[in-house]
Motif scaffolding. Sequence first.
Motif, mmCIF file in Angstrom:
data_model
loop_
_atom_site.group_PDB
_atom_site.id
_atom_site.type_symbol
_atom_site.label_atom_id
_atom_site.label_comp_id
_atom_site.label_asym_id
_atom_site.label_seq_id
_atom_site.Cartn_x
_atom_site.Cartn_y
_atom_site.Cartn_z
ATOM 1 N N ARG A 247 -0.592 -11.667 -20.469
ATOM 2 C CA ARG A 247 -1.903 -12.311 -20.576
ATOM 3 C C ARG A 247 -1.894 -13.799 -20.227
ATOM 4 N N ASP A 248 -0.745 -14.368 -19.962
ATOM 5 C CA ASP A 248 -0.712 -15.791 -19.603
ATOM 6 C C ASP A 248 0.484 -16.101 -18.712
ATOM 7 N N THR B 200 -0.173 -23.953 -19.270
ATOM 8 C CA THR B 200 -0.210 -22.510 -19.505
ATOM 9 C C THR B 200 -1.627 -22.019 -19.270
ATOM 10 N N ASN C 21 -4.236 -19.082 -19.720
ATOM 11 C CA ASN C 21 -4.410 -17.966 -20.646
ATOM 12 C C ASN C 21 -5.527 -17.024 -20.179
ATOM 13 N N THR D 175 1.145 -11.538 -13.320
ATOM 14 C CA THR D 175 1.360 -11.391 -14.760
ATOM 15 C C THR D 175 2.235 -10.167 -15.008
#
Length: 269
Positions: free
Chosen positions: A144-145, A188, A190, A221
Amino acid sequence: TIYKFRVFACNAEGRSNPSEIVEYLTAPEKPGPPNKLSIKGKIHTQSVKVTWEAPKDDGGSEISKYVLEISDSLNGHTWDTVYDGPKKEFVCDHLKPGSWYRLRVYCINMAGQSQFSDVLTIQTSAVTPGPCTPPRLLNRAKARDLTLNWAPPALDGGSPVTEYTLEMADSEHGERKQVYQGPDLSCTVNCLLPGRTYCFWLKATNKVGCGPFSDKAEMCTAPGPPDPCRRPLLTCKTATCVVVKWESPLCNGAKITDYKLEWGQDRKS
């Protein structure tokens, strides 16, 4: 300098007529330093025009040439000759944007070299930064990030980089959106979807403005569990047989290996 001499004889009766005139030329001296080394016009990003005046004292001999020197260090002792000739102005080019330089000039006559003029210190105008290298993935990708990092551009335009802007899209030609703006060299991102490829572009900004975006960087990802299946479709074949069908959900980066079907009886029926 040329001097003229003549002599008279004198006695009690008076003074004679003068002798023939004799001329003598004294040996010249080294000239004084050139005056008023200064900027002419505007200082540009990579060039500047400087001018100066002849020395107040030429030492008794015509100035044959001027020599202009430049140093790209404010405290060093290294000087390079950029002009050697009779003119009293010169355009210094091929300079670096936003950089400091020192200039000095001296002159030469038949007796030798003068002292240096006063030093002129200048700073060229800054420009926007050069392009950044594409951002890189820092550590392992998550479902997810993604954590990205980058390096400062090779050329800061002569002014320190104050912030970076990171944009993202789900394809090369998809709609971009800004996901980071600030002074750090990492961030980062997200709320991403698992098993997807994303495109990123980075640019740097200094006091003059924004530089161009970097080349595209593609990152994926990590795979995640598949999306939920839609409601299954049931078809009754007989009193004791039901056929169940369903559509495959998004796999999110990992191939679906099997399906699990559960059933139960409604106690109220």
